[in-house]
Design a protein around this motif. Structure first.
Motif, PDB file in Angstrom:
ATOM      1  N   ARG A  56      -2.940  12.478  -5.736  1.00  0.00           N
ATOM      2  CA  ARG A  56      -2.565  13.590  -4.870  1.00  0.00           C
ATOM      3  C   ARG A  56      -3.323  14.865  -5.242  1.00  0.00           C
ATOM      4  O   ARG A  56      -3.534  15.158  -6.413  1.00  0.00           O
ATOM      5  CB  ARG A  56      -1.060  13.826  -4.976  1.00  0.00           C
ATOM      6  CG  ARG A  56      -0.545  14.882  -4.002  1.00  0.00           C
ATOM      7  CD  ARG A  56       0.930  15.148  -4.178  1.00  0.00           C
ATOM      8  NE  ARG A  56       1.733  14.004  -3.809  1.00  0.00           N
ATOM      9  CZ  ARG A  56       2.425  13.262  -4.658  1.00  0.00           C
ATOM     10  NH1 ARG A  56       2.429  13.550  -5.921  1.00  0.00           N
ATOM     11  NH2 ARG A  56       3.129  12.247  -4.241  1.00  0.00           N
ATOM     12  N   ALA A  57      -3.731  15.624  -4.201  1.00  0.00           N
ATOM     13  CA  ALA A  57      -4.322  16.954  -4.382  1.00  0.00           C
ATOM     14  C   ALA A  57      -5.684  16.942  -5.061  1.00  0.00           C
ATOM     15  O   ALA A  57      -6.125  17.939  -5.603  1.00  0.00           O
ATOM     16  CB  ALA A  57      -3.378  17.887  -5.164  1.00  0.00           C
ATOM     17  N   LYS A 105      -1.923   6.492   0.689  1.00  0.00           N
ATOM     18  CA  LYS A 105      -0.808   6.464  -0.266  1.00  0.00           C
ATOM     19  C   LYS A 105      -1.180   7.380  -1.421  1.00  0.00           C
ATOM     20  O   LYS A 105      -2.189   7.159  -2.085  1.00  0.00           O
ATOM     21  CB  LYS A 105      -0.581   5.041  -0.790  1.00  0.00           C
ATOM     22  CG  LYS A 105      -0.172   4.061   0.288  1.00  0.00           C
ATOM     23  CD  LYS A 105       1.324   4.089   0.496  1.00  0.00           C
ATOM     24  CE  LYS A 105       1.738   3.064   1.540  1.00  0.00           C
ATOM     25  NZ  LYS A 105       3.160   3.162   1.839  1.00  0.00           N
ATOM     26  N   ARG A 106      -0.354   8.403  -1.631  1.00  0.00           N
ATOM     27  CA  ARG A 106      -0.703   9.401  -2.640  1.00  0.00           C
ATOM     28  C   ARG A 106       0.112   9.216  -3.910  1.00  0.00           C
ATOM     29  O   ARG A 106       1.328   9.051  -3.849  1.00  0.00           O
ATOM     30  CB  ARG A 106      -0.493  10.805  -2.080  1.00  0.00           C
ATOM     31  CG  ARG A 106      -1.379  11.086  -0.882  1.00  0.00           C
ATOM     32  CD  ARG A 106      -1.106  12.452  -0.299  1.00  0.00           C
ATOM     33  NE  ARG A 106      -1.958  12.694   0.855  1.00  0.00           N
ATOM     34  CZ  ARG A 106      -1.679  12.286   2.075  1.00  0.00           C
ATOM     35  NH1 ARG A 106      -0.557  11.628   2.314  1.00  0.00           N
ATOM     36  NH2 ARG A 106      -2.497  12.532   3.072  1.00  0.00           N
ATOM     37  N   TYR A 107      -0.564   9.268  -5.038  1.00  0.00           N
ATOM     38  CA  TYR A 107       0.095   9.072  -6.330  1.00  0.00           C
ATOM     39  C   TYR A 107      -0.066  10.304  -7.212  1.00  0.00           C
ATOM     40  O   TYR A 107      -1.005  11.071  -7.042  1.00  0.00           O
ATOM     41  CB  TYR A 107      -0.510   7.855  -7.045  1.00  0.00           C
ATOM     42  CG  TYR A 107      -0.263   6.574  -6.294  1.00  0.00           C
ATOM     43  CD1 TYR A 107       0.872   5.810  -6.553  1.00  0.00           C
ATOM     44  CD2 TYR A 107      -1.121   6.154  -5.296  1.00  0.00           C
ATOM     45  CE1 TYR A 107       1.124   4.655  -5.854  1.00  0.00           C
ATOM     46  CE2 TYR A 107      -0.876   4.994  -4.584  1.00  0.00           C
ATOM     47  CZ  TYR A 107       0.250   4.248  -4.873  1.00  0.00           C
ATOM     48  OH  TYR A 107       0.496   3.113  -4.163  1.00  0.00           O
ATOM     49  N   GLU A 109      -0.917   5.205 -11.732  1.00  0.00           N
ATOM     50  CA  GLU A 109       0.078   4.647 -10.814  1.00  0.00           C
ATOM     51  C   GLU A 109      -0.600   3.921  -9.661  1.00  0.00           C
ATOM     52  O   GLU A 109      -0.120   2.880  -9.201  1.00  0.00           O
ATOM     53  CB  GLU A 109       0.988   5.761 -10.279  1.00  0.00           C
ATOM     54  CG  GLU A 109       1.980   6.245 -11.305  1.00  0.00           C
ATOM     55  CD  GLU A 109       2.706   7.519 -10.894  1.00  0.00           C
ATOM     56  OE1 GLU A 109       3.765   7.781 -11.463  1.00  0.00           O
ATOM     57  OE2 GLU A 109       2.197   8.251 -10.034  1.00  0.00           O
ATOM     58  N   VAL A 111      -2.805  -3.526  -8.236  1.00  0.00           N
ATOM     59  CA  VAL A 111      -2.623  -4.803  -8.924  1.00  0.00           C
ATOM     60  C   VAL A 111      -1.372  -5.507  -8.398  1.00  0.00           C
ATOM     61  O   VAL A 111      -1.347  -6.718  -8.210  1.00  0.00           O
ATOM     62  CB  VAL A 111      -2.530  -4.596 -10.455  1.00  0.00           C
ATOM     63  CG1 VAL A 111      -2.129  -5.884 -11.142  1.00  0.00           C
ATOM     64  CG2 VAL A 111      -3.865  -4.100 -10.998  1.00  0.00           C
ATOM     65  N   ALA A 112      -0.320  -4.714  -8.080  1.00  0.00           N
ATOM     66  CA  ALA A 112       0.911  -5.293  -7.547  1.00  0.00           C
ATOM     67  C   ALA A 112       0.731  -5.734  -6.093  1.00  0.00           C
ATOM     68  O   ALA A 112       1.598  -6.392  -5.538  1.00  0.00           O
ATOM     69  CB  ALA A 112       2.047  -4.279  -7.632  1.00  0.00           C
ATOM     70  N   GLY A 113      -0.393  -5.362  -5.484  1.00  0.00           N
ATOM     71  CA  GLY A 113      -0.658  -5.795  -4.111  1.00  0.00           C
ATOM     72  C   GLY A 113      -0.050  -4.891  -3.056  1.00  0.00           C
ATOM     73  O   GLY A 113       0.030  -5.262  -1.894  1.00  0.00           O
ATOM     74  N   ARG A 114       0.419  -3.717  -3.439  1.00  0.00           N
ATOM     75  CA  ARG A 114       1.032  -2.823  -2.456  1.00  0.00           C
ATOM     76  C   ARG A 114      -0.014  -2.038  -1.679  1.00  0.00           C
ATOM     77  O   ARG A 114       0.234  -1.598  -0.577  1.00  0.00           O
ATOM     78  CB  ARG A 114       1.971  -1.842  -3.147  1.00  0.00           C
ATOM     79  CG  ARG A 114       3.241  -2.491  -3.632  1.00  0.00           C
ATOM     80  CD  ARG A 114       4.304  -1.448  -3.892  1.00  0.00           C
ATOM     81  NE  ARG A 114       5.509  -2.065  -4.380  1.00  0.00           N
ATOM     82  CZ  ARG A 114       5.848  -2.133  -5.654  1.00  0.00           C
ATOM     83  NH1 ARG A 114       5.061  -1.617  -6.572  1.00  0.00           N
ATOM     84  NH2 ARG A 114       6.962  -2.717  -6.015  1.00  0.00           N
ATOM     85  N   ASP A 155      -0.285  -0.106  -8.540  1.00  0.00           N
ATOM     86  CA  ASP A 155       0.096  -0.552  -7.205  1.00  0.00           C
ATOM     87  C   ASP A 155      -0.958  -1.425  -6.541  1.00  0.00           C
ATOM     88  O   ASP A 155      -0.622  -2.277  -5.725  1.00  0.00           O
ATOM     89  CB  ASP A 155       0.439   0.644  -6.311  1.00  0.00           C
ATOM     90  CG  ASP A 155       1.935   0.757  -6.096  1.00  0.00           C
ATOM     91  OD1 ASP A 155       2.670   0.061  -6.821  1.00  0.00           O
ATOM     92  OD2 ASP A 155       2.368   1.497  -5.205  1.00  0.00           O
ATOM     93  N   ASP A 192      -8.359  12.826  -2.290  1.00  0.00           N
ATOM     94  CA  ASP A 192      -7.247  12.889  -1.324  1.00  0.00           C
ATOM     95  C   ASP A 192      -7.718  13.630  -0.078  1.00  0.00           C
ATOM     96  O   ASP A 192      -7.554  13.165   1.051  1.00  0.00           O
ATOM     97  CB  ASP A 192      -6.062  13.608  -1.992  1.00  0.00           C
ATOM     98  CG  ASP A 192      -4.849  13.729  -1.076  1.00  0.00           C
ATOM     99  OD1 ASP A 192      -4.896  13.218   0.057  1.00  0.00           O
ATOM    100  OD2 ASP A 192      -3.859  14.346  -1.490  1.00  0.00           O
ATOM    101  N   THR A 225      -8.109  11.992   3.637  1.00  0.00           N
ATOM    102  CA  THR A 225      -7.247  12.494   4.702  1.00  0.00           C
ATOM    103  C   THR A 225      -8.073  13.075   5.839  1.00  0.00           C
ATOM    104  O   THR A 225      -7.813  12.808   7.011  1.00  0.00           O
ATOM    105  CB  THR A 225      -6.304  13.579   4.138  1.00  0.00           C
ATOM    106  OG1 THR A 225      -5.672  13.058   2.961  1.00  0.00           O
ATOM    107  CG2 THR A 225      -5.235  13.953   5.152  1.00  0.00           C
TER     108      THR A 225
END
Lengths: 231, 259
Positions: B140-141, B159-161, B166, B172-175, B170, B145, B149
């Motif tokens: 984020r920021a 998707k902002r982290y 983080e 790696v988790a496939g999200r 995500d 980003d 955007t």
């Protein structure tokens, strides 16, 4: 101070508002539905049944909501076994993770609130119900729970507001709720003051609406406690 | 306050006037950070090392100047330059408009592009069409980003982290399907690690100055124009004679200078 950026990005906030209301209302409904049977079991069932409920409540009240959310969102995703299971399509979605955590969290608190209310049911009410020949279930439905809900309402209205405020944490796991919207606007224009002040205003309006609705419900539910002729 | 400002500017004037008097730059002190691996870090032995450090030494050699390295914390690195604790900063400092108000910059000595990352084989060739509907994680920021955007906000799910880590978790988790970040951060922080072994860079190097600035330059005091010229010449020299490439290859497996 430049509030024109808020006006220009108002649709982000409206989307955020929808997400916040969705998350909070579904979580509260799910939490309440689960909490009622749990609270009844907590006050009437044997120790073996009570133990897991106690453990569940103890865990969710004993840890911060943020930690619970990280456990569910990032923690579960760490295990390949879990990622290959049938649950993963649900837990893959940030929304589901938030709903899951919020529901269980509010369920734990609500269970305790209702349990406390059930335990303080006046003996006279129970004796009267038994004397009238009511079965346990009928007594629960007609006497104990309605009586308990009345006593639980003030504490539960707090829980609703806490849940609303707690839902701001959803923005940490990429969900764009009201807080998430504020973070986007804040970082895009380097103006955190306007962005978060707007978010605060949104939350205040929702909170006051909730307080107003609860007040109406109180008037309705506590009618029998009013002095004659006062309403 | 006003008096103080007048006083400060007077002081700066005299300082500037003083230093403008012929300096031969036989000795140059260089401020470095020492806490930004792989560019600048402290070896267990206590020696400074890293890409910035090697570049500083190579530039000194090319200029025929004796250089002294001075380690300085990042937040005080420009004030210390202005206070003459050293004469130049070689610390991966991006050339930005804000900093140009305080210091002058040489030409860039490196400019690492931003890049997308995706799972190996997930996307055949990069195009707006190919990434349509994908979720892309950014910090984020950041400039990344903003770039995503502004340019792909309508095509992809942004998707902002809070941190880059983080976003790594995500993907790696496939999200999320893709990442956008600085190529070196991605390379050293993710792709070269065990978690990142199934992922690869995709698409072009992104370095549009409108979003990504003009790369990292050497900061010097505004009055030392002659030193800037010396550094610029030295940068050209080490670029030409292969010294730069040798240093680059020691730390990175791709072109860090940019186009």
């Amino acid at each position: 101070m430049d509030f024109s950026i808020i006006a220009e990005n108002f649709d982000i906030y409206i989307d955020g508002l929808k997400n916040t209301l969705f998350l909070v209302s579904i979580s509260l409904a799910a939490g309440l539905i689960m909490a009622i049977p749990l609270a009844v079991l907590r006050t009437s069932a044997g120790k073996v049944v009570q133990a897991p409920i106690r453990a569940f409540v103890y865990f969710f009240r004993g840890t911060p909501l943020l930690v619970q959310m990280f456990l569910v969102y990032y923690g579960f995703g760490q295990f390949d076994v879990f990622k290959e299971s049938i649950f993963w399509p649900f837990f893959k979605e940030a929304y589901f993770c938030a709903l899951f955590t919020f529901s269980l969290n509010t369920c734990a608190y609500t269970t305790e609130i209702i349990r406390g209310a059930i335990e303080t049911t006046p003996h006279g009410e129970i004796e009267a119900a038994r004397a009238a020949g009511m079965s346990t279930f009928l007594m629960l439905r007609r006497i104990v729970l309605p009586s308990a809900f009345r006593r639980a309402l003030p504490a539960y209205s707090n829980e609703i507001i806490f849940m609303l405020h707690g839902s701001a944490l959803a923005s940490v796991i990429t969900i764009i709720d009201i807080t998430g919207a504020a973070r986007i606007v804040s970082s895009r224009y380097y103006s955190p003051y306007e962005a978060f002040l707007t978010a605060a205003a949104f939350y205040m309006v929702i909170t006051f609406t909730i307080v107003f609705l609860i007040k109406r419900l109180e008037v309705h539910w506590y009618k029998h406690l009013q002095p004659p002729g006062s309403t | 306050m006003k008096k103080l400002l007048v006083l400060i500017s007077l002081c700066m004037f005299f300082v500037a006037a003083g230093s403008a008097m012929a300096k031969d730059w036989k000795k140059v002190r260089i401020g470095v950070e020492g806490a930004y691996p792989p560019f600048s870090y402290v070896e267990p032995s206590g020696e400074l090392a890293g890409f910035d450090i090697d570049i500083a030494k190579a530039l000194g050699k090319a200029m025929g100047t004796e250089i002294t390295l001075v380690a300085q914390d990042w937040d005080g690195i420009i004030p210390a330059l202005l206070a003459k604790k050293y004469d130049a900063i070689i610390a991966s400092m991006s050339i930005t408009e804000e900093r140009k108000k305080k210091v002058a910059f040489t030409n860039k000595y490196y400019n690492t592009p931003a890049k997308f990352v995706c799972k190996k084989g997930a996307i055949d060739s990069f195009s707006r069409e190919a990434i349509k509907g994908k979720s892309v994680g950014v910090q984020r920021a950041t400039i990344h980003d903003k770039y995503l955007t502004d340019n792909y906000g309508k095509d992809v799910k942004v998707k902002r982290y809070g941190t880059q880590d983080e976003a790594y978790l995500d993907i790696v988790a496939g999200r999320i399907d893709m990442l956008l970040a600085d190529s070196i951060a991605l390379s050293d922080g993710f792709l070269k690690k065990d978690e990142g072994k199934d992922y690869q860079f995709i698409g072009p190097d992104l370095s549009d100055p409108k979003w990504f600035g003009n790369g990292a330059g050497i900061a010097i005091r505004k009055e030392d124009k002659d030193l800037a010229a010396l550094f610029n010449k030295a940068i050209d020299t080490i670029r030409a004679d292969g010294t730069y490439k040798a240093i680059q290859d020691k730390y990175f497996d791709f072109n860090v200078y940019g186009d």
